[in-house]
Design a protein around this motif. Sequence first.
Motif, mmCIF file in Angstrom:
data_model
loop_
_atom_site.group_PDB
_atom_site.id
_atom_site.type_symbol
_atom_site.label_atom_id
_atom_site.label_comp_id
_atom_site.label_asym_id
_atom_site.label_seq_id
_atom_site.Cartn_x
_atom_site.Cartn_y
_atom_site.Cartn_z
ATOM 1 N N GLN A 203 -7.902 4.145 -3.255
ATOM 2 C CA GLN A 203 -6.530 4.282 -3.746
ATOM 3 C C GLN A 203 -5.837 5.484 -3.107
ATOM 4 N N TRP A 205 -3.134 6.146 -1.287
ATOM 5 C CA TRP A 205 -1.885 5.477 -0.930
ATOM 6 C C TRP A 205 -1.157 6.183 0.206
ATOM 7 N N GLU A 228 2.645 -7.891 0.934
ATOM 8 C CA GLU A 228 1.907 -7.593 -0.293
ATOM 9 C C GLU A 228 1.202 -6.237 -0.197
ATOM 10 N N ARG A 231 3.819 -3.509 -0.583
ATOM 11 C CA ARG A 231 4.186 -3.338 -1.997
ATOM 12 C C ARG A 231 3.137 -2.515 -2.730
ATOM 13 N N LYS A 232 1.887 -2.919 -2.568
ATOM 14 C CA LYS A 232 0.804 -2.237 -3.284
ATOM 15 C C LYS A 232 0.728 -0.766 -2.878
#
Length: 415
Positions: A203, A205, A228, A231-232
């Motif tokens: 995670q 990001w 996708e 977005r995540k």
Amino acid sequence: MMKLLYVIGLILLLVGTVVGELIIKDPGYVLLSYQNTTIETSIWGLVIVATVLFVTLHLAIRFLQYVLERRRKINDWNNNRTRVRANRRTLNGLLALSSGDWQKAQRLLVSAADKAETPLINYLAAARAAHEEGLPDASDRYLEQAQKVMPKAETAIGITRAQIQLSRGQLEPCLATLKRLRGIAPRHTFVLKMLKQVYLQQQDWVSLSELIPYLQKNDVLKGQQLRELERKAYIGLMKETLDQLPAESDAPARIKALNKTWKSLPRELMNDSDLIASYVSLLAQNGSEDKAETFLSDAIYREWDDSLVKLYGQIASSNPAKQLSTAKTWVHEHSDNATLQLTLGRLSLLNAQWEQAREHFEKSIELHNSQETYNELARLLKHLDDTEGFQKLMKDNLDSVTESLPKLPLPAGNT
């Protein structure tokens, strides 16, 4: 053939006769002296000795060449036989690996590695087999052997090592391996794909958002898959921005950090409904409902989206009357939109307009049977003490639910 032999014999006889006459006529004289040793002979004797020595040396060299050639052929035959056997064992080892017989795969692959044409493949496959069998030390040892037999194959060895590390859940060592590989082969699609997978599991990001342009540039991901992932990554990035702030940070500081992250997103993603919804929700959760309402209404004006319209009805701004008035302006173009009617009903509740809320909920249900809208209307009717309306709604709701059930025998009773 006989004539040819006859001619050759005749020529040799003539040559012998001439040479014999020359020897008798003038044998010549040759004296060889070296230190205290001297050798005297005729010139013809020297010629005969030299000829004999030449022929003898020539035959000896030819014999030695014949022996060495035979030995080489025997060695080549033995080596080829050994190589064929090693390749056969390698093939059987790979088949065992494919069928899940990890122990047999290791035994065959490792035993054939020294004689196989491609020992690198043997050790890499053996490392995978050992990993699947739960033998990490053996797996690492085979990877080291692969590095020794072919040091230049760092990319292939590194990818296998990274895959094994990722499978073990060793994310940090795997990330270190992949970063080293990316330095060697920055455009390697599989390395980029594995980096994406590690960042997702961690995670991370920030790192993932920095990697996305390279994934796009090198065609690792395309179309919907890329969108996708974007977005995540960016939704996670916005949440991470707030999570990393000190606990004592006030609302303005949190909103400022969130806005900074939002503005750093690629411009083409700022119209994505999922990202807008996440940004608006975070604004509202952090005490900026009015900004959330304004931003969301502007986004809906630019491009209609049912999910954003539904979210608009869940924002509690400081001026619910203005919010309801804004939503009513959308009815002209979207009068038959069930989501808009649900939103209008919720905004009517915020303005304590109970009957109007009831009408909007009922119209929404007429347009589209939604359990969420049923629940809103049921809650409202219960608080209005409208028992009859509540019971009728429950029956209608039950009837709509049972319509989708299979036809089965039921006991006799009230229907």
